[in-house]
Design an enzyme around this catalytic site. Structure first.
Site, short mmCIF file in Angstrom:
data_model
loop_
_atom_site.label_atom_id
_atom_site.label_comp_id
_atom_site.label_asym_id
_atom_site.label_seq_id
_atom_site.Cartn_x
_atom_site.Cartn_y
_atom_site.Cartn_z
N GLY A 248 1.05 -1.10 -0.49
CA GLY A 248 0.29 0.03 -0.02
C GLY A 248 0.60 1.17 -0.05
O GLY A 248 1.81 0.78 -0.49
N ARG A 249 0.12 2.47 0.65
CA ARG A 249 0.84 3.82 0.47
C ARG A 249 2.24 3.96 1.86
O ARG A 249 3.49 4.17 0.26
CB ARG A 249 0.45 4.72 1.71
CG ARG A 249 -0.18 5.08 0.63
CD ARG A 249 -1.90 6.08 1.65
NE ARG A 249 -2.32 5.11 2.74
CZ ARG A 249 -3.73 4.97 3.01
NH1 ARG A 249 -4.61 5.93 1.90
NH2 ARG A 249 -3.80 4.38 3.63
N ILE A 250 2.51 3.26 2.27
CA ILE A 250 3.62 2.82 3.21
C ILE A 250 4.57 1.53 2.78
O ILE A 250 6.01 1.93 2.46
CB ILE A 250 3.25 2.44 4.36
CG1 ILE A 250 2.48 3.94 5.45
CG2 ILE A 250 5.03 2.22 5.05
CD1 ILE A 250 1.63 3.65 6.69
N SER B 273 1.04 -8.74 -1.81
CA SER B 273 -0.24 -7.99 -1.42
C SER B 273 -1.70 -8.24 -2.19
O SER B 273 -1.78 -9.48 -3.15
CB SER B 273 -0.09 -6.70 -2.49
OG SER B 273 -0.58 -5.03 -0.97
N THR C 216 -3.46 -7.14 -3.83
CA THR C 216 -3.93 -6.89 -5.06
C THR C 216 -2.70 -6.84 -5.81
O THR C 216 -1.46 -6.04 -5.34
CB THR C 216 -4.89 -5.80 -5.57
OG1 THR C 216 -4.64 -4.88 -4.72
CG2 THR C 216 -6.27 -6.16 -5.41
N ALA D 36 3.90 -2.10 11.24
CA ALA D 36 2.21 -2.46 10.85
C ALA D 36 1.62 -2.42 12.45
O ALA D 36 1.04 -1.27 12.14
CB ALA D 36 1.96 -3.15 10.05
N ARG D 37 1.68 -3.96 12.69
CA ARG D 37 0.77 -4.08 13.67
C ARG D 37 1.23 -5.39 14.35
O ARG D 37 1.48 -6.26 13.77
CB ARG D 37 -0.69 -3.95 13.26
CG ARG D 37 -1.51 -2.46 13.00
CD ARG D 37 -1.37 -1.70 14.55
NE ARG D 37 -2.60 -0.21 14.59
CZ ARG D 37 -1.94 0.67 13.99
NH1 ARG D 37 -0.96 0.73 13.84
NH2 ARG D 37 -3.15 2.36 13.48
N GLU E 124 0.18 -3.96 23.48
CA GLU E 124 1.02 -2.75 24.05
C GLU E 124 0.62 -2.11 24.97
O GLU E 124 -0.84 -2.35 24.42
CB GLU E 124 1.50 -1.99 22.31
CG GLU E 124 2.58 -1.93 21.58
CD GLU E 124 1.61 -1.46 20.05
OE1 GLU E 124 1.67 0.23 20.53
OE2 GLU E 124 2.56 -2.05 19.11
N HIS F 195 6.55 1.96 19.09
CA HIS F 195 5.01 2.70 18.59
C HIS F 195 5.78 3.97 17.94
O HIS F 195 4.85 4.91 18.42
CB HIS F 195 4.17 2.95 18.55
CG HIS F 195 2.97 2.64 18.33
ND1 HIS F 195 1.71 1.50 18.00
CD2 HIS F 195 2.59 2.85 16.64
CE1 HIS F 195 1.33 1.46 16.71
NE2 HIS F 195 1.02 2.34 16.48
N GLY G 118 6.89 4.66 14.26
CA GLY G 118 6.36 5.42 12.85
C GLY G 118 6.31 6.64 12.57
O GLY G 118 7.18 6.75 11.67
P1 NAP Z 1 -2.75 0.88 3.01
O1 NAP Z 1 -2.44 1.81 2.20
O2 NAP Z 1 -3.67 0.36 2.80
O3 NAP Z 1 -1.72 -0.10 2.60
C1 NAP Z 1 -2.10 -1.54 3.22
C2 NAP Z 1 -2.17 -2.38 2.09
O4 NAP Z 1 -2.14 -3.61 2.83
C3 NAP Z 1 -2.90 -2.48 0.77
O5 NAP Z 1 -2.08 -2.85 -0.37
C4 NAP Z 1 -3.82 -3.43 0.93
O6 NAP Z 1 -4.06 -4.30 -0.08
C5 NAP Z 1 -2.51 -4.30 1.71
N1 NAP Z 1 -3.84 -5.60 2.47
C6 NAP Z 1 -5.01 -5.47 3.15
N2 NAP Z 1 -5.20 -6.58 3.56
C7 NAP Z 1 -4.46 -7.61 2.68
C8 NAP Z 1 -4.12 -9.18 3.10
N3 NAP Z 1 -4.93 -9.86 3.45
N4 NAP Z 1 -3.23 -9.58 2.46
C9 NAP Z 1 -2.49 -8.33 1.78
N5 NAP Z 1 -2.60 -7.67 2.11
C10 NAP Z 1 -3.21 -6.71 2.44
O7 NAP Z 1 -1.64 1.59 4.57
P2 NAP Z 1 -1.32 1.99 4.48
O8 NAP Z 1 -1.64 3.81 4.79
O9 NAP Z 1 0.29 1.68 3.49
O10 NAP Z 1 -0.84 1.66 6.76
C11 NAP Z 1 -0.34 0.09 6.38
C12 NAP Z 1 -0.72 0.27 7.63
O11 NAP Z 1 0.39 0.70 9.14
C13 NAP Z 1 -1.71 0.94 8.71
O12 NAP Z 1 -3.32 -0.12 8.26
C14 NAP Z 1 -1.18 0.72 9.92
O13 NAP Z 1 -1.87 -0.03 10.95
C15 NAP Z 1 0.66 1.44 10.10
N6 NAP Z 1 1.17 2.38 9.86
C16 NAP Z 1 1.61 1.51 11.57
C17 NAP Z 1 2.57 2.71 11.66
C18 NAP Z 1 3.47 3.23 12.79
O14 NAP Z 1 3.27 3.85 14.00
N7 NAP Z 1 3.97 2.50 13.60
C19 NAP Z 1 2.80 4.20 11.29
C20 NAP Z 1 1.13 3.66 10.35
C21 NAP Z 1 0.61 2.81 9.48
P3 NAP Z 1 -5.04 -3.66 -1.23
O15 NAP Z 1 -3.59 -1.87 -2.29
O16 NAP Z 1 -5.65 -4.21 -2.04
O17 NAP Z 1 -6.51 -2.21 0.06
C1 GLV Z 2 -0.27 4.69 13.79
O1 GLV Z 2 0.32 3.51 13.73
C2 GLV Z 2 -1.24 5.05 12.47
O2 GLV Z 2 -1.89 4.15 11.95
O3 GLV Z 2 -1.53 5.83 12.25
#
Ligand code: NAP
Ligand code: GLV
Ligand code: GLV
Length: 319
Positions: free
Chosen positions: A152-154, A174, A176, A234-235, A264, A283, A285
């Site tokens: 995804g984005r990250i 992923s 898709t 991620a989580r 956590e 945590h 990120g």
């Molecule tokens: P995002 O753009 O929605 O990316 C998530 C990706 O995972 C998408 O490409 C999605 O597929 C894919 N996905 C979802 N379910 C799946 C599965 N069952 N199997 C395989 N791939 C799957 O979200 P993001 O902005 O990158 O953020 C991702 C996660 O990072 C957040 O949900 C959050 O939990 C975590 N995070 C943590 C911190 C921190 O402080 N440590 C900070 C920010 C975020 P599709 O492209 O098909 O939708």
């Molecule tokens: C942090 O973990 C977030 O999901 O933004």
């Protein structure tokens, strides 16, 4: 004008912005273990990932229109219960992508080059003599295979760092396929098992869902290279922490860089004991001043839009 219950520690000038629009802002004490008493007449709720928001809160808050989570992940909110009641839930995508990807790479490099161990050595006056055989020997990063789980984005931002900065071949798994990223980064899509067997570094970027719960379990670690390093920003729930401790202890994999944990703020005691190529952060990120400020702004923008009768900027449901 509305009543906004704000559970996030927004900056004073941000709170001022809400008040300036004519809203009443309430700041429940963080010690409160239940929101129920505070949300009765709320129109909006600003919360963080440490707050669990669901049917109880919604039932206690009949006028609630919007829940703005100051995080991109939103598994702490019962989104379908919100949808049933017509409550819009918003998150903070994009603004934290680069900071979080930086942190993933920081953990990757720190685990590969054993930076925290080295720091501890120097501080304890244990400076190993320079030699070709080093007690703090690291693992090369450049040119090694980088596996992204959740493109995804990250995930894509981490892949860009690996491809452009470190000449790493990119593999991904992923939900898709991402043809544009495949072209841009020469990224190759693989089934999860093949990705695990191919990657020298595996970086996890899927959201926490029932499907991704313990995606990394003993069977997954057994498929990884014994020289591999796992990075998870991620989580915590995506990784079976007990199985990870076992895999690290038995050298099934070589190391881990972890920013998130299953329970956590509690950390599996086995992880705390493991020092070699295991790097832990609490945590962090998105924890840069600029990014956290932008996240607060985005939550405020969402709340102000909904209370003004406009569409939310970044809804995760349609309310
Ligand atoms: P995002 O753009 O929605 O990316 C998530 C990706 O995972 C998408 O490409 C999605 O597929 C894919 N996905 C979802 N379910 C799946 C599965 N069952 N199997 C395989 N791939 C799957 O979200 P993001 O902005 O990158 O953020 C991702 C996660 O990072 C957040 O949900 C959050 O939990 C975590 N995070 C943590 C911190 C921190 O402080 N440590 C900070 C920010 C975020 P599709 O492209 O098909 O939708
Ligand atoms: C942090 O973990 C977030 O999901 O933004
Ligand atoms: C190390 O410091 C070197 O010069 O190779």
């Amino acid at each position: 004008m509305g009543i906004i219950v704000c559970m996030a520690d927004l900056l004073p000038e941000q709170l001022e912005r809400l008040a300036h629009e004519g809203h009443e802002v309430r700041l429940p004490k963080p010690a409160a273990d239940s929101l129920i008493a505070f949300v009765a007449d709320a129109d909006a709720l600003i919360c963080m990932l440490t707050h669990s928001i669901g049917k109880r809160e919604f039932d206690a808050s009949p006028g609630l229109k919007v829940v703005a989570n100051v995080a991109v992940g939103y598994e702490n909110i019962d989104v379908s219960a919100a949808k049933t009641r017509g409550i819009i839930v918003t998150n903070t995508p994009d603004v934290l992508t680069e900071a979080t990807a930086d942190h993933a790479f920081a953990l990757l490099l720190a685990a590969a080059r054993r930076v925290p161990e080295a720091d501890r050595c120097v501080r304890s006056h244990d400076f190993p003599s320079w030699g070709l055989q080093q007690p703090l020997m690291g693992i090369d990063v450049g040119g090694k295979n980088l596996g992204i789980v959740g493109m995804g984005r990250i995930g894509a931002a981490v892949a860009r760092r690996g491809h452009h900065g470190f000449g790493m071949p990119i593999f991904y798994h992923s939900r898709t396929r991402k043809p544009e990223l495949e072209r841009e980064l020469h990224a190759q899509f693989l089934p999860l098992g093949e990705l695990l067997a191919t990657s020298d570094f595996v970086s996890v970027h899927v959201p926490a869902t029932s499907e991704t719960q313990h995606l990394f379990d003993a069977a997954a670690f057994a498929q990884m290279k014994p020289t591999a390093i796992l990075v998870n920003v991620a989580r915590g729930a995506i990784v079976d922490e007990g199985a990870l401790v076992h895999a690290l202890r038995n050298h099934t994999i070589a190391g881990a860089g972890l920013d998130v944990f299953e329970h956590e703020p509690l950390i599996h005691p086995g992880l705390l004991e493991l020092q070699e190529r295991v790097v832990l952060s609490p945590h962090l990120g998105s924890a840069t001043a600029e990014t956290r400020t932008r996240m607060g702004e985005m939550a405020i923008d969402n709340v102000l839009a909904v209370l003004a009768g406009l569409p939310a900027l970044t809804p995760v449901n349609s309310g």
